[in-house]
Write a protein that holds these residues in place. Structure first.
Motif, PDB file in Angstrom:
ATOM      1  N   HIS A  43       0.807  -1.312  -0.122  1.00  0.00           N
ATOM      2  CA  HIS A  43       0.068  -0.020  -0.101  1.00  0.00           C
ATOM      3  C   HIS A  43       0.810   1.393   0.124  1.00  0.00           C
ATOM      4  O   HIS A  43       0.771   2.024  -0.738  1.00  0.00           O
ATOM      5  CB  HIS A  43      -0.832   0.004   1.311  1.00  0.00           C
ATOM      6  CG  HIS A  43      -2.120   1.066   0.938  1.00  0.00           C
ATOM      7  ND1 HIS A  43      -2.019   2.301   1.447  1.00  0.00           N
ATOM      8  CD2 HIS A  43      -3.177   0.862   0.470  1.00  0.00           C
ATOM      9  CE1 HIS A  43      -3.041   2.974   1.495  1.00  0.00           C
ATOM     10  NE2 HIS A  43      -3.877   2.079   0.696  1.00  0.00           N
ATOM     11  N   ILE A  44       2.002   1.348   0.740  1.00  0.00           N
ATOM     12  CA  ILE A  44       2.955   2.640   0.836  1.00  0.00           C
ATOM     13  C   ILE A  44       3.738   2.486  -0.749  1.00  0.00           C
ATOM     14  O   ILE A  44       3.686   3.502  -1.080  1.00  0.00           O
ATOM     15  CB  ILE A  44       3.919   2.347   1.867  1.00  0.00           C
ATOM     16  CG1 ILE A  44       3.113   2.327   3.197  1.00  0.00           C
ATOM     17  CG2 ILE A  44       5.061   3.358   1.678  1.00  0.00           C
ATOM     18  CD1 ILE A  44       4.067   2.038   4.380  1.00  0.00           C
ATOM     19  N   ARG A  45       3.985   1.501  -1.186  1.00  0.00           N
ATOM     20  CA  ARG A  45       4.661   1.447  -2.645  1.00  0.00           C
ATOM     21  C   ARG A  45       3.617   2.120  -3.510  1.00  0.00           C
ATOM     22  O   ARG A  45       3.990   2.886  -4.489  1.00  0.00           O
ATOM     23  CB  ARG A  45       4.969  -0.059  -2.904  1.00  0.00           C
ATOM     24  CG  ARG A  45       5.755  -0.041  -4.070  1.00  0.00           C
ATOM     25  CD  ARG A  45       6.014  -1.359  -4.721  1.00  0.00           C
ATOM     26  NE  ARG A  45       4.561  -2.039  -5.003  1.00  0.00           N
ATOM     27  CZ  ARG A  45       4.353  -3.370  -5.128  1.00  0.00           C
ATOM     28  NH1 ARG A  45       5.249  -4.019  -5.137  1.00  0.00           N
ATOM     29  NH2 ARG A  45       2.947  -3.607  -5.467  1.00  0.00           N
ATOM     30  N   ASP A  46       2.453   1.702  -3.467  1.00  0.00           N
ATOM     31  CA  ASP A  46       1.420   2.284  -4.503  1.00  0.00           C
ATOM     32  C   ASP A  46       0.712   3.603  -4.127  1.00  0.00           C
ATOM     33  O   ASP A  46       0.464   4.257  -5.252  1.00  0.00           O
ATOM     34  CB  ASP A  46       0.316   1.137  -4.650  1.00  0.00           C
ATOM     35  CG  ASP A  46       0.598  -0.405  -5.081  1.00  0.00           C
ATOM     36  OD1 ASP A  46       1.630  -0.381  -5.495  1.00  0.00           O
ATOM     37  OD2 ASP A  46      -0.025  -1.247  -4.633  1.00  0.00           O
ATOM     38  N   PHE A  76      12.588  -0.142  -1.060  1.00  0.00           N
ATOM     39  CA  PHE A  76      13.237  -1.357  -1.876  1.00  0.00           C
ATOM     40  C   PHE A  76      12.249  -1.968  -2.721  1.00  0.00           C
ATOM     41  O   PHE A  76      12.762  -2.603  -3.499  1.00  0.00           O
ATOM     42  CB  PHE A  76      13.960  -2.280  -0.951  1.00  0.00           C
ATOM     43  CG  PHE A  76      15.168  -1.702  -0.080  1.00  0.00           C
ATOM     44  CD1 PHE A  76      16.490  -1.730  -0.674  1.00  0.00           C
ATOM     45  CD2 PHE A  76      15.209  -1.222   1.282  1.00  0.00           C
ATOM     46  CE1 PHE A  76      17.665  -1.444  -0.103  1.00  0.00           C
ATOM     47  CE2 PHE A  76      16.308  -0.629   1.849  1.00  0.00           C
ATOM     48  CZ  PHE A  76      17.585  -0.971   1.102  1.00  0.00           C
ATOM     49  N   ALA A  77      10.863  -1.910  -2.371  1.00  0.00           N
ATOM     50  CA  ALA A  77      10.177  -2.786  -3.172  1.00  0.00           C
ATOM     51  C   ALA A  77       9.733  -1.945  -4.518  1.00  0.00           C
ATOM     52  O   ALA A  77       9.114  -2.214  -5.201  1.00  0.00           O
ATOM     53  CB  ALA A  77       8.674  -2.820  -2.406  1.00  0.00           C
ATOM     54  N   LEU A  78      10.304  -0.746  -4.638  1.00  0.00           N
ATOM     55  CA  LEU A  78       9.975   0.292  -5.708  1.00  0.00           C
ATOM     56  C   LEU A  78      11.008  -0.470  -6.967  1.00  0.00           C
ATOM     57  O   LEU A  78      10.493  -0.393  -8.114  1.00  0.00           O
ATOM     58  CB  LEU A  78      10.381   1.554  -5.526  1.00  0.00           C
ATOM     59  CG  LEU A  78       9.541   2.332  -4.551  1.00  0.00           C
ATOM     60  CD1 LEU A  78      10.108   3.683  -4.311  1.00  0.00           C
ATOM     61  CD2 LEU A  78       8.214   2.715  -5.222  1.00  0.00           C
ATOM     62  N   PHE A  79      12.066  -1.090  -6.593  1.00  0.00           N
ATOM     63  CA  PHE A  79      12.784  -1.605  -7.821  1.00  0.00           C
ATOM     64  C   PHE A  79      13.217  -2.996  -7.423  1.00  0.00           C
ATOM     65  O   PHE A  79      13.909  -3.736  -8.302  1.00  0.00           O
ATOM     66  CB  PHE A  79      14.118  -0.636  -7.967  1.00  0.00           C
ATOM     67  CG  PHE A  79      15.038  -0.617  -6.654  1.00  0.00           C
ATOM     68  CD1 PHE A  79      15.998  -1.755  -6.185  1.00  0.00           C
ATOM     69  CD2 PHE A  79      14.749   0.270  -5.817  1.00  0.00           C
ATOM     70  CE1 PHE A  79      16.610  -1.529  -5.245  1.00  0.00           C
ATOM     71  CE2 PHE A  79      15.413   0.529  -4.483  1.00  0.00           C
ATOM     72  CZ  PHE A  79      16.473  -0.313  -4.201  1.00  0.00           C
ATOM     73  N   MET A  80      12.530  -3.901  -6.588  1.00  0.00           N
ATOM     74  CA  MET A  80      12.708  -5.281  -6.390  1.00  0.00           C
ATOM     75  C   MET A  80      11.285  -5.826  -6.268  1.00  0.00           C
ATOM     76  O   MET A  80      10.544  -5.156  -5.662  1.00  0.00           O
ATOM     77  CB  MET A  80      13.649  -5.597  -5.137  1.00  0.00           C
ATOM     78  CG  MET A  80      15.132  -5.113  -5.275  1.00  0.00           C
ATOM     79  SD  MET A  80      15.601  -5.303  -3.494  1.00  0.00           S
ATOM     80  CE  MET A  80      15.354  -7.071  -2.947  1.00  0.00           C
ATOM     81  N   PRO A  81      11.126  -7.070  -6.737  1.00  0.00           N
ATOM     82  CA  PRO A  81       9.984  -7.629  -6.338  1.00  0.00           C
ATOM     83  C   PRO A  81       9.431  -7.778  -4.894  1.00  0.00           C
ATOM     84  O   PRO A  81      10.665  -7.770  -4.031  1.00  0.00           O
ATOM     85  CB  PRO A  81      10.277  -9.130  -7.023  1.00  0.00           C
ATOM     86  CG  PRO A  81      11.156  -9.022  -7.819  1.00  0.00           C
ATOM     87  CD  PRO A  81      12.094  -7.793  -7.192  1.00  0.00           C
TER      88      PRO A  81
END
Length: 192
Positions: A43-46, A76-81
């Motif tokens: 949710h934070i990533r999106d 980190f989830a912005l550029f990694m699965p």
């Protein structure tokens, strides 16, 4: 000195390798809280904000938590699965305890061998290993932050460490409420 740095770096990499080996044995996690953390990270990533009000729960549900850990993993989830993020980053964070224990013990004893042995033993603490392996746990961040605060507190008179101490303290305030235990222990220390 150079040899002990190589040994310390080898211990650090060995700890990360063992943690990642056990973490990637299964695609699932060993507790239910990990899935709450994954949902918050996604949710934070999106959206850029944590999910404090969950409309999908029965009748809605309000969550109260401190989001720094989730923001860290979401960055980190912005550029990694997401699966790699939640398995690798907590393992690396938990492995930094080896480095911090080494610095603290070396400061106390001034002996390389004792500091290296203690750093290696700190990697094998059973309860910390159990609570941070294949689990998305705040302990993988709060234990290293506690050790970092202790190290900066020991060197508070050194130039720049007071600012770093305050900075890490502020980060810790937004991570987990256990900082209150550390504050109480420092107050008792000053009283004694």
């Amino acid at each position: 000195m150079r040899k002990s740095i190589y040994v310390l770096f080898t211990i650090f990499l060995l700890v990360i390798a063992v943690r990642l080996y056990f973490a990637f044995q299964t695609p699932y996690f060993t507790n239910n809280d990990s899935y709450f953390h994954i949902r918050q990270i996604e949710h934070i990533r999106d959206t850029g904000l944590p999910l404090y009000n969950d409309d999908l729960s029965y009748g809605g549900r309000k969550y109260i938590f401190l989001p720094i850990f989730h923001y860290l993993l979401a960055s980190f989830a912005l550029f990694m699965p997401i699966l790699f993020t939640v398995k690798i980053v907590p393992a690396v964070l938990a492995a930094t305890t080896v480095l911090l224990v080494y610095l603290i013990v070396k400061r106390f004893t001034k002996k390389e061998e004792v500091a290296l042995l203690t750093a290696f033993i700190s990697a094998c603490i059973p309860i910390f290993f159990k609570e941070t392996i294949n689990v998305i746990s705040l302990y993988s961040l709060t234990i290293p932050l506690t050790l970092l605060l202790l190290y900066f507190f020991m060197n508070i008179t050194t130039k720049g460490n007071a600012i770093l101490y305050v900075l890490v303290f502020i980060i810790f305030l937004f991570t987990k409420p256990t900082i209150m235990l550390l504050i109480v222990s420092f107050i008792i220390y000053f009283i004694i």
